[in-house]
Design an enzyme around this catalytic site. Structure first.
Site, PDB file in Angstrom:
ATOM      1  N   ARG A 139       3.403  21.628 -69.992  1.00  0.00           N
ATOM      2  CA  ARG A 139       4.582  21.831 -70.848  1.00  0.00           C
ATOM      3  C   ARG A 139       5.881  21.425 -70.148  1.00  0.00           C
ATOM      4  NH1 ARG A 139       1.124  26.183 -73.008  1.00  0.00           N
ATOM      5  NH2 ARG A 139       0.772  25.645 -75.185  1.00  0.00           N
TER       6      ARG A 139
ATOM      7  N   GLY B 220      -2.038  20.874 -60.287  1.00  0.00           N
ATOM      8  CA  GLY B 220      -2.637  22.209 -60.414  1.00  0.00           C
ATOM      9  C   GLY B 220      -4.099  22.117 -60.841  1.00  0.00           C
ATOM     10  N   HIS B 221      -4.353  21.326 -61.875  1.00  0.00           N
ATOM     11  CA  HIS B 221      -5.740  21.127 -62.320  1.00  0.00           C
ATOM     12  C   HIS B 221      -6.577  20.528 -61.195  1.00  0.00           C
ATOM     13  CE1 HIS B 221      -3.504  20.539 -66.313  1.00  0.00           C
ATOM     14  NE2 HIS B 221      -4.301  21.563 -66.580  1.00  0.00           N
TER      15      HIS B 221
ATOM     16  N   HIS C  80      -2.581  17.535 -63.997  1.00  0.00           N
ATOM     17  CA  HIS C  80      -1.583  17.468 -62.926  1.00  0.00           C
ATOM     18  C   HIS C  80      -2.193  18.048 -61.655  1.00  0.00           C
ATOM     19  CE1 HIS C  80      -1.178  21.691 -63.828  1.00  0.00           C
ATOM     20  NE2 HIS C  80      -0.727  21.437 -65.048  1.00  0.00           N
TER      21      HIS C  80
ATOM     22  N   ASN D 138      -3.997  16.463 -69.934  1.00  0.00           N
ATOM     23  CA  ASN D 138      -2.677  16.171 -69.369  1.00  0.00           C
ATOM     24  C   ASN D 138      -2.650  16.684 -67.922  1.00  0.00           C
ATOM     25  OD1 ASN D 138       0.692  17.032 -69.442  1.00  0.00           O
ATOM     26  ND2 ASN D 138      -0.038  14.975 -69.761  1.00  0.00           N
TER      27      ASN D 138
ATOM     28  N   SER E 299       2.964  22.346 -64.850  1.00  0.00           N
ATOM     29  CA  SER E 299       2.478  22.740 -66.167  1.00  0.00           C
ATOM     30  C   SER E 299       2.580  21.531 -67.077  1.00  0.00           C
ATOM     31  CB  SER E 299       3.348  23.868 -66.733  1.00  0.00           C
ATOM     32  OG  SER E 299       3.102  24.012 -68.118  1.00  0.00           O
TER      33      SER E 299
ATOM     34  N   GLN F  86      -4.448  35.273 -68.094  1.00  0.00           N
ATOM     35  CA  GLN F  86      -5.638  34.585 -68.610  1.00  0.00           C
ATOM     36  C   GLN F  86      -6.817  34.777 -67.659  1.00  0.00           C
ATOM     37  OE1 GLN F  86      -5.808  30.478 -70.495  1.00  0.00           O
ATOM     38  NE2 GLN F  86      -6.208  29.941 -68.365  1.00  0.00           N
TER      39      GLN F  86
HETATM   40  P1  AMP Z   1      -4.375  24.202 -69.008  1.00  0.00           P
HETATM   41  O1  AMP Z   1      -4.800  22.772 -69.092  1.00  0.00           O
HETATM   42  O2  AMP Z   1      -2.897  24.396 -68.993  1.00  0.00           O
HETATM   43  O3  AMP Z   1      -5.109  25.080 -70.003  1.00  0.00           O
HETATM   44  O4  AMP Z   1      -4.844  24.713 -67.579  1.00  0.00           O
HETATM   45  C1  AMP Z   1      -6.179  24.574 -67.168  1.00  0.00           C
HETATM   46  C2  AMP Z   1      -6.398  25.369 -65.912  1.00  0.00           C
HETATM   47  O5  AMP Z   1      -5.513  24.910 -64.881  1.00  0.00           O
HETATM   48  C3  AMP Z   1      -6.085  26.864 -66.109  1.00  0.00           C
HETATM   49  O6  AMP Z   1      -7.061  27.631 -65.409  1.00  0.00           O
HETATM   50  C4  AMP Z   1      -4.721  26.991 -65.490  1.00  0.00           C
HETATM   51  O7  AMP Z   1      -4.463  28.292 -64.995  1.00  0.00           O
HETATM   52  C5  AMP Z   1      -4.793  25.999 -64.358  1.00  0.00           C
HETATM   53  N1  AMP Z   1      -3.446  25.585 -63.938  1.00  0.00           N
HETATM   54  C6  AMP Z   1      -2.431  25.179 -64.742  1.00  0.00           C
HETATM   55  N2  AMP Z   1      -1.324  24.935 -64.011  1.00  0.00           N
HETATM   56  C7  AMP Z   1      -1.640  25.224 -62.722  1.00  0.00           C
HETATM   57  C8  AMP Z   1      -0.904  25.181 -61.491  1.00  0.00           C
HETATM   58  N3  AMP Z   1       0.371  24.796 -61.432  1.00  0.00           N
HETATM   59  N4  AMP Z   1      -1.554  25.541 -60.352  1.00  0.00           N
HETATM   60  C9  AMP Z   1      -2.857  25.935 -60.402  1.00  0.00           C
HETATM   61  N5  AMP Z   1      -3.599  25.983 -61.527  1.00  0.00           N
HETATM   62  C10 AMP Z   1      -3.003  25.639 -62.679  1.00  0.00           C
END
Ligand code: AMP
Length: 278
Positions: free
Chosen positions: A185, A32-33, A30, A28, A183, A151
């Site tokens: 979520r 950030g990823h 975005h 999913n 996020s 984390q």
């Molecule tokens: P997740 O898919 O939520 O497990 O996130 C995967 C990676 O992306 C993790 O290292 C998160 O910390 C990072 N991540 C999630 N949201 C953001 C964001 N808004 N900005 C930067 N990194 C993010």
């Protein structure tokens, strides 16, 4: 871009590649990823992104079944971003013993606070899957977002304690225009909740500004942040002022981390920011 589903294929892909960076995700995707992907491309010849919604890190009453899964769109975004491989195993590939793992990784201390208190077992699930991804893909570097600051600290500590041959890098939090951190979520929020969600980053900003101005009464600042979350409709889990190693802030602390989490309706959101003063 190669799409890899099995551990065996992943090992074959990895062989004979000079410098590989891994960005672990639950999909999913975005902005950030994608910022972590862009950073990974700068430090490695080959970038692999894992997409795996890890059952081990979800509690019994959490959102595993409903977690947004958007594999086709994720693959398109990663292709566009110049990623070399996507590792997207099924649960039975990662946990062949009926979805469970008898062996888990526990990082003591740092997991017993903040999100570790509200989500018992969560960080064991994270540490276990990250160890497994490191063993499968043997990346030279792995990138994690500061969005999940605890984390990142857990993974850094684990890599140091176990002498894992990987450099753990953190990337800054990417935010929407109003300050809400991206996020997966956020997709759960109703339009009304989405408007109120801005209170999370706003409350952290407010406390950071007061710390920058020299305020020292950490308990009342935490209470202030907590109240701002409650006023916006959050049911807060914590609002804490810590140092950068996540120990409680003291009068000697000069580099702070302000971290908060709470539930808005059915959605649990977390955020944090750093602030330094001389
Ligand atoms: P997740 O898919 O939520 O497990 O996130 C995967 C990676 O992306 C993790 O290292 C998160 O910390 C990072 N991540 C999630 N949201 C953001 C964001 N808004 N900005 C930067 N990194 C993010």
């Amino acid at each position: 871009m190669q799409i890899i589903k099995t551990v065996a294929e992943a090992r074959t892909w990895r062989a004979a590649k000079p410098r590989v960076a891994l960005v672990p995700t639950m999909g999913n995707l975005h902005a950030g990823h994608l910022s972590l992907v862009a950073a990974a491309r700068k430090i490695a010849d080959h970038v692999v992104v894992s997409i795996f919604v890890n059952p081990l890190q979800f509690g019994p009453n959490e959102d595993l079944a409903n977690y947004p899964r958007t594999f086709e769109a994720d693959v398109a975004a990663l292709e566009h971003a110049g990623v070399d491989a996507v590792f997207a195993p099924g649960v039975e590939e990662m946990y062949p013993a009926g979805g469970a793992s008898a062996t888990t990784v526990h990082v003591a201390g740092i997991t017993e606070m903040l999100c570790g208190t509200s989500r018992p077992g969560h960080f064991d699930g994270v540490a276990t899957v990250v160890t497994k991804l490191f063993n499968i893909l043997t990346p030279d570097s792995a990138l994690f977002g500061e969005k999940d600051y605890q984390q990142l600290a857990v993974v850094r500590r684990m890599a140091a304690d176990l002498a894992l041959p990987v450099v753990v890098e953190g990337g800054p939090t990417v935010r929407e225009a109003d300050g809400l951190a991206y996020s997966s979520r956020n997709a759960y929020l109703t339009p009304d909740e989405r408007r109120r969600a801005v209170a999370l980053s706003a409350a952290i900003d407010d406390v950071c500004a007061r710390l920058a101005a020299g305020q020292q009464d950490f308990r009342s600042l935490e209470a202030r942040g907590w109240a701002q979350l409650s006023d916006a409709g959050f049911d807060p889990d914590y609002f804490d002022i810590r140092d950068t190693d996540l120990a409680p802030a003291t009068r000697q602390t000069t580099a702070f981390r302000v971290l908060a989490a709470g539930r808005l309706g059915r959605t649990r959101l977390i955020d944090n920011k750093g602030i330094s003063r001389d």
